[in-house]
Enzyme design. Structure first.
Site, PDB file in Angstrom:
ATOM      1  N   ASN A  11      22.296   0.851 -54.981  1.00 45.70           N
ATOM      2  CA  ASN A  11      21.547  -0.405 -55.029  1.00 45.70           C
ATOM      3  C   ASN A  11      20.392  -0.218 -56.011  1.00 45.70           C
ATOM      4  O   ASN A  11      19.406   0.448 -55.688  1.00 45.70           O
ATOM      5  CB  ASN A  11      21.042  -0.740 -53.616  1.00 45.70           C
ATOM      6  CG  ASN A  11      20.175  -1.984 -53.587  1.00 45.70           C
ATOM      7  OD1 ASN A  11      20.070  -2.709 -54.583  1.00 45.70           O
ATOM      8  ND2 ASN A  11      19.545  -2.238 -52.448  1.00 45.70           N
ATOM      9  N   TRP A  12      20.539  -0.807 -57.171  1.00 46.76           N
ATOM     10  CA  TRP A  12      19.530  -0.605 -58.229  1.00 46.76           C
ATOM     11  C   TRP A  12      18.258  -1.419 -57.998  1.00 46.76           C
ATOM     12  O   TRP A  12      17.283  -1.257 -58.716  1.00 46.76           O
ATOM     13  CB  TRP A  12      20.130  -0.962 -59.598  1.00 46.76           C
ATOM     14  CG  TRP A  12      21.198  -0.029 -60.077  1.00 46.76           C
ATOM     15  CD1 TRP A  12      21.718   1.055 -59.416  1.00 46.76           C
ATOM     16  CD2 TRP A  12      21.893  -0.092 -61.333  1.00 46.76           C
ATOM     17  NE1 TRP A  12      22.691   1.656 -60.183  1.00 46.76           N
ATOM     18  CE2 TRP A  12      22.818   0.973 -61.363  1.00 46.76           C
ATOM     19  CE3 TRP A  12      21.837  -0.955 -62.433  1.00 46.76           C
ATOM     20  CZ2 TRP A  12      23.661   1.210 -62.454  1.00 46.76           C
ATOM     21  CZ3 TRP A  12      22.679  -0.732 -63.514  1.00 46.76           C
ATOM     22  CH2 TRP A  12      23.572   0.342 -63.523  1.00 46.76           C
ATOM     23  N   LYS A  13      18.314  -2.357 -57.051  1.00 55.24           N
ATOM     24  CA  LYS A  13      17.146  -3.214 -56.768  1.00 55.24           C
ATOM     25  C   LYS A  13      16.648  -3.862 -58.058  1.00 55.24           C
ATOM     26  O   LYS A  13      17.477  -4.255 -58.881  1.00 55.24           O
ATOM     27  CB  LYS A  13      16.077  -2.400 -56.027  1.00 55.24           C
ATOM     28  CG  LYS A  13      16.654  -1.702 -54.787  1.00 55.24           C
ATOM     29  CD  LYS A  13      15.632  -1.058 -53.895  1.00 55.24           C
ATOM     30  CE  LYS A  13      16.342  -0.424 -52.703  1.00 55.24           C
ATOM     31  NZ  LYS A  13      15.403   0.142 -51.728  1.00 55.24           N
ATOM     32  N   HIS A  98      19.490  -7.134 -46.723  1.00 57.54           N
ATOM     33  CA  HIS A  98      18.693  -5.926 -46.999  1.00 57.54           C
ATOM     34  C   HIS A  98      17.284  -6.137 -46.449  1.00 57.54           C
ATOM     35  O   HIS A  98      16.757  -7.251 -46.502  1.00 57.54           O
ATOM     36  CB  HIS A  98      18.654  -5.655 -48.508  1.00 57.54           C
ATOM     37  CG  HIS A  98      18.105  -4.302 -48.828  1.00 57.54           C
ATOM     38  ND1 HIS A  98      16.766  -4.023 -48.771  1.00 57.54           N
ATOM     39  CD2 HIS A  98      18.724  -3.140 -49.154  1.00 57.54           C
ATOM     40  CE1 HIS A  98      16.580  -2.740 -49.056  1.00 57.54           C
ATOM     41  NE2 HIS A  98      17.755  -2.187 -49.298  1.00 57.54           N
ATOM     42  N   GLU A 100      14.519  -5.551 -47.584  1.00 60.97           N
ATOM     43  CA  GLU A 100      13.558  -6.092 -48.554  1.00 60.97           C
ATOM     44  C   GLU A 100      13.720  -7.608 -48.683  1.00 60.97           C
ATOM     45  O   GLU A 100      12.775  -8.302 -49.065  1.00 60.97           O
ATOM     46  CB  GLU A 100      13.726  -5.375 -49.903  1.00 60.97           C
ATOM     47  CG  GLU A 100      13.199  -3.943 -49.816  1.00 60.97           C
ATOM     48  CD  GLU A 100      13.874  -2.954 -50.748  1.00 60.97           C
ATOM     49  OE1 GLU A 100      14.552  -3.376 -51.698  1.00 60.97           O
ATOM     50  OE2 GLU A 100      13.723  -1.732 -50.510  1.00 60.97           O
ATOM     51  N   GLU A 168      20.137   1.150 -42.361  1.00 58.01           N
ATOM     52  CA  GLU A 168      19.028   1.573 -43.220  1.00 58.01           C
ATOM     53  C   GLU A 168      17.715   1.424 -42.451  1.00 58.01           C
ATOM     54  O   GLU A 168      17.119   0.337 -42.452  1.00 58.01           O
ATOM     55  CB  GLU A 168      18.953   0.692 -44.471  1.00 58.01           C
ATOM     56  CG  GLU A 168      20.122   0.806 -45.399  1.00 58.01           C
ATOM     57  CD  GLU A 168      19.731   0.495 -46.845  1.00 58.01           C
ATOM     58  OE1 GLU A 168      20.035   1.324 -47.711  1.00 58.01           O
ATOM     59  OE2 GLU A 168      19.101  -0.542 -47.100  1.00 58.01           O
ATOM     60  N   GLY A 174      12.814   4.382 -49.450  1.00 58.17           N
ATOM     61  CA  GLY A 174      11.863   4.601 -50.533  1.00 58.17           C
ATOM     62  C   GLY A 174      10.655   5.431 -50.142  1.00 58.17           C
ATOM     63  O   GLY A 174       9.673   5.497 -50.879  1.00 58.17           O
ATOM     64  N   SER A 214      16.343   7.048 -48.452  1.00 56.43           N
ATOM     65  CA  SER A 214      15.949   8.332 -49.069  1.00 56.43           C
ATOM     66  C   SER A 214      17.094   9.355 -49.113  1.00 56.43           C
ATOM     67  O   SER A 214      16.867  10.539 -48.893  1.00 56.43           O
ATOM     68  CB  SER A 214      14.717   8.908 -48.371  1.00 56.43           C
ATOM     69  OG  SER A 214      13.610   8.027 -48.526  1.00 56.43           O
ATOM     70  N   GLY A 236      16.721   4.618 -54.815  1.00 58.45           N
ATOM     71  CA  GLY A 236      16.075   5.352 -55.915  1.00 58.45           C
ATOM     72  C   GLY A 236      16.975   6.336 -56.647  1.00 58.45           C
ATOM     73  O   GLY A 236      16.998   6.362 -57.891  1.00 58.45           O
TER      74      GLY A 236
HETATM   75  P1  13P Z   1      16.075   4.582 -51.169  1.00 60.37           P
HETATM   76  O1  13P Z   1      17.324   5.396 -51.357  1.00 60.37           O
HETATM   77  O2  13P Z   1      15.256   4.474 -52.418  1.00 60.37           O
HETATM   78  O3  13P Z   1      15.297   5.006 -49.974  1.00 60.37           O
HETATM   79  O4  13P Z   1      16.570   3.069 -50.867  1.00 60.37           O
HETATM   80  C1  13P Z   1      17.495   2.848 -49.873  1.00 60.37           C
HETATM   81  C2  13P Z   1      17.910   1.423 -49.950  1.00 60.37           C
HETATM   82  O5  13P Z   1      17.151   0.537 -49.624  1.00 60.37           O
HETATM   83  C3  13P Z   1      19.258   1.126 -50.454  1.00 60.37           C
HETATM   84  O6  13P Z   1      19.597  -0.194 -50.230  1.00 60.37           O
END
Ligand code: 13P
Length: 252
Positions: A11-13, A98, A100, A168, A174, A214, A236
């Site tokens: 997931n590149w966000k 998600h 976020e 998650e 993150g 993470s 990330g």
């Molecule tokens: P990280 O791997 O940066 O913690 O993010 C996880 C995530 O939210 C994947 O959707």
């Protein structure tokens, strides 16, 4: 897709900044992920980079995912992308709910509407669940159970079998604070037991579960071997092709 073959989703966000960087990253993943190699891999770029990324992975086994979609199929909805549009660009999976996006107001009800829409289009929803924090009394289990119950309200067993659930925990996203492999294993068993209650054992066992939060090259092997899930949703570490592929290889 065979559930016994792990599935790793990047997931590149809201990254990277330029189309050129997105194209390079996609090409780097495609180059390193050889045709017949397990596990399954998908990447979810931001919508503006999807078309370019799609071209770069076309001749590889890397699959495309979208980070989100609209409730709507078209019309006056500024700033949205529809299931049809991301499908047209080659997307096979869509991340839904998600944390976020839930933080931005997406509710369980919204998640259900989107899941139904995605299934009608024959794409695969990757539904994210997970608690904000952990507590000594284990109230976070109730929270996760409620998220699963809400999802199950609208879904037949046949539909539930088609979706991917990504656990998650928000505190691990993150932050560099990964859940331990024991935490992940415990949650895998918990999710399966809730799905068994809501449906039955065969349904519970056929739903693919991912862990996200993470996940890095150094912890992927243990999280996979002892965590009992069927793959990862990586944030990330998916922004560096070598790291992302190292995570994928750790599951072999
Ligand atoms: P990280 O791997 O940066 O913690 O993010 C996880 C995530 O939210 C994947 O959707």
């Amino acid at each position: 897709m065979k559930k016994t073959t792990p599935f790793i989703v990047g997931n590149w966000k809201l990254n990277p900044l330029t189309q050129k960087a997105a194209a390079e990253l996609a090409a780097g993943v495609a180059r390193r992920h050889k045709k017949t190699e397990a596990p399954y891999i998908a990447i979810a770029p931001s919508a503006v980079h999807m078309s370019e990324v799609s071209k770069k992975i076309k001749n590889s086994t890397v699959m495309l995912a979208a980070q989100s979609i609209s409730f709507y199929d078209g019309g006056a909805h500024t700033g949205e992308e529809s299931v049809g549009q991301v499908k047209d660009l080659g997307s096979e999976f869509i991340i839904v709910g998600h944390s976020e996006r839930r933080a931005g107001g997406v509710t369980d009800e919204d998640v259900n509407r989107k899941v139904a829409k995605i299934l009608r289009t024959n794409l695969v929803p990757i539904v994210c669940i997970g608690e904000r924090k952990r507590d000594e009394q284990g109230a976070f289990f109730t929270f996760v159970e409620e998220q699963l119950r809400s999802l199950a309200e609208q879904l037949s067993a046949a539909s539930m079998k088609k979706i991917v659930i990504a656990y998650e925990p928000i505190w691990a996203i993150g932050t560099g604070k990964t859940a331990t492999a024991e935490d992940v294993k415990e949650m895998q068993l918990f999710i399966e037991s809730v799905l068994t209650k809501l449906y039955n054992r065969p349904t519970a066992r056929s739903v693919r579960l991912l862990y996200g939060g993470s996940v890095k090259p150094h912890n992927a092997k243990e999280l996979h071997a002892d965590g009992g899930m069927n793959g990862f949703l990586v944030g990330g570490a998916s922004l560096k092709a070598e790291d992302f592929i190292a995570i994928a290889r750790a599951t072999e």
